[in-house]
Motif scaffolding. Structure first.
Motif, PDB file in Angstrom:
ATOM      1  N   LEU A 115     -12.299 -15.018 -44.574  1.00 31.25           N
ATOM      2  CA  LEU A 115     -11.286 -15.079 -45.628  1.00 31.25           C
ATOM      3  C   LEU A 115     -10.104 -15.965 -45.244  1.00 31.25           C
ATOM      4  O   LEU A 115      -9.679 -16.822 -46.026  1.00 31.25           O
ATOM      5  CB  LEU A 115     -10.778 -13.667 -45.950  1.00 31.25           C
ATOM      6  N   LEU A 116      -9.593 -15.765 -44.038  1.00 27.40           N
ATOM      7  CA  LEU A 116      -8.370 -16.459 -43.630  1.00 27.40           C
ATOM      8  C   LEU A 116      -8.637 -17.811 -42.973  1.00 27.40           C
ATOM      9  O   LEU A 116      -7.711 -18.603 -42.800  1.00 27.40           O
ATOM     10  CB  LEU A 116      -7.560 -15.585 -42.662  1.00 27.40           C
ATOM     11  N   GLY A 117      -9.878 -18.063 -42.594  1.00 32.42           N
ATOM     12  CA  GLY A 117     -10.201 -19.284 -41.888  1.00 32.42           C
ATOM     13  C   GLY A 117     -10.034 -19.129 -40.387  1.00 32.42           C
ATOM     14  O   GLY A 117      -9.504 -18.126 -39.904  1.00 32.42           O
ATOM     15  N   SER A 144     -10.336 -19.228 -47.464  1.00 30.18           N
ATOM     16  CA  SER A 144     -10.872 -19.052 -48.822  1.00 30.18           C
ATOM     17  C   SER A 144     -10.057 -17.995 -49.559  1.00 30.18           C
ATOM     18  O   SER A 144     -10.609 -17.053 -50.128  1.00 30.18           O
ATOM     19  CB  SER A 144     -12.353 -18.654 -48.759  1.00 30.18           C
ATOM     20  N   LEU A 145      -8.732 -18.145 -49.501  1.00 31.15           N
ATOM     21  CA  LEU A 145      -7.826 -17.155 -50.080  1.00 31.15           C
ATOM     22  C   LEU A 145      -7.908 -17.091 -51.596  1.00 31.15           C
ATOM     23  O   LEU A 145      -7.450 -16.120 -52.204  1.00 31.15           O
ATOM     24  CB  LEU A 145      -6.386 -17.467 -49.655  1.00 31.15           C
ATOM     25  N   SER A 146      -8.501 -18.114 -52.222  1.00 25.81           N
ATOM     26  CA  SER A 146      -8.602 -18.116 -53.678  1.00 25.81           C
ATOM     27  C   SER A 146      -9.459 -16.965 -54.188  1.00 25.81           C
ATOM     28  O   SER A 146      -9.311 -16.546 -55.339  1.00 25.81           O
ATOM     29  CB  SER A 146      -9.169 -19.447 -54.172  1.00 25.81           C
ATOM     30  N   LEU A 163       0.176 -10.391 -50.884  1.00 21.40           N
ATOM     31  CA  LEU A 163      -0.987 -10.007 -50.085  1.00 21.40           C
ATOM     32  C   LEU A 163      -1.224 -10.997 -48.956  1.00 21.40           C
ATOM     33  O   LEU A 163      -1.501 -10.605 -47.807  1.00 21.40           O
ATOM     34  CB  LEU A 163      -2.215  -9.923 -50.992  1.00 21.40           C
ATOM     35  N   CYS A 164      -1.085 -12.281 -49.254  1.00 25.70           N
ATOM     36  CA  CYS A 164      -1.281 -13.312 -48.223  1.00 25.70           C
ATOM     37  C   CYS A 164      -0.195 -13.254 -47.150  1.00 25.70           C
ATOM     38  O   CYS A 164      -0.458 -13.592 -45.983  1.00 25.70           O
ATOM     39  CB  CYS A 164      -1.296 -14.699 -48.868  1.00 25.70           C
ATOM     40  N   ARG A 165       1.011 -12.815 -47.510  1.00 29.90           N
ATOM     41  CA  ARG A 165       2.082 -12.673 -46.520  1.00 29.90           C
ATOM     42  C   ARG A 165       1.818 -11.491 -45.583  1.00 29.90           C
ATOM     43  O   ARG A 165       2.252 -11.486 -44.435  1.00 29.90           O
ATOM     44  CB  ARG A 165       3.431 -12.470 -47.224  1.00 29.90           C
TER      45      ARG A 165
END
Length: 284
Positions: A115-117, A144-146, A163-165
């Motif tokens: 997900l985060l690479g 692939s955060l999309s 969520l990404c933070r």
């Protein structure tokens, strides 16, 4: 939104007192119909260790909610591990499924990097050599955060941004509970909660009177000197047994161990044996 808001408010208070919960998961969150939430099960909690040279156990946090720095064998970590767990729960609330559900810690780490690479070396500075080698040995993965937008219709741009933070591989860059509460995604929820559901604000004839501090912090760090004085299992059992008997003799409702439980006989036998040893020592 409301659950995330009150959850972060409670976590902000814990972290301000210097406490790491270390087992944040849905099963340890108690919530009622009025959105009053309580964080429970502090069996793995401890006071934050400020000395980075001190090693901390990695046997913490249920695997699905375990931060990557713990999965990669970091010997020291901070309250960012709790924020990672909050991010996993937030994603679970949006998608109605566990975000990283793996069969082993290695597979758990692989799902995170899917997900985060592939993380940069700076994000793996505290990882053990084996975990770092495992990441570098594999193919480079782009983020692939999309796919987070596909969790549900409620996964808005602001929700995914928050969520990404929370789900940042590098714990030093992960958002804090205090900053998360100031995120735009929670503005509407904070207003709604304090307008009609909280206990810190109140209504008068002229309107609503809001508290000066929506999410207060602890005035002092938690003092764990009492726990440090407990040096053996027998000492803990003796204190628990004494507490129970004191409660039974007072006017308060009796606090008893279930006599039908499997551990009852063992507990009574061990505490009685320990008490007899203490009595004999005192006689000497």
């Amino acid at each position: 939104m409301l659950l995330t808001l009150v959850f972060l408010a409670g976590l902000k208070y814990l972290h301000s007192a210097g406490i790491l919960h270390r087992d944040i998961k849905p099963g340890n969150l108690l919530v009622n119909s009025n959105c009053v939430l309580k964080i429970c099960d502090f069996g793995l909690a401890r006071v934050e260790e400020l000395d980075e040279s001190q090693h901390m156990t990695q046997e913490v946090v249920t695997q699905y909610y375990r931060a990557p720095e713990i999965l990669m064998g970091s010997r020291h970590y901070q309250n960012a591990i709790d924020i990672w767990s909050v991010g996993c729960i937030f994603a679970e609330l949006l998608g109605r499924r566990i975000l990283f559900q793996a069969q082993s810690p290695i597979q758990q780490l692989d799902l995170i990097t899917d997900l985060l690479g592939t993380p940069p070396l700076t994000a793996m500075r505290s990882a053990c050599e084996g975990a770092r080698a495992h990441i570098l040995r594999g193919p480079h993965k782009p983020p692939s955060l999309s796919v987070l937008y596909m969790l549900s219709g409620e996964a808005t741009h602001e929700a995914v941004h928050l969520l990404c933070r929370m789900l940042l591989f590098d714990p030093m860059k992960r958002i804090s509970a205090k900053d998360a509460l100031a995120h735009p995604y929670l503005e509407e929820g904070r207003l709604r909660y304090h307008t009609c559901m909280c206990h810190c604000c109140y209504s008068v004839s002229s309107g609503r009177v809001y508290t000066a501090d929506f999410e207060p912090t602890a005035s002092d760090r938690f003092d764990d000197s009492y726990e440090k004085s407990l040096t053996s299992v027998w000492q803990v059992k003796e204190l628990v047994h004494r507490f129970i008997t004191d409660q039974q003799q007072g006017k308060r409702p009796p606090l008893c161990i279930n006599p039908h439980s499997a551990a009852f006989k063992t507990f009574i036998r061990s505490t009685a044996w320990h008490s007899s040893k203490v009595s004999k020592k005192e006689e000497r």
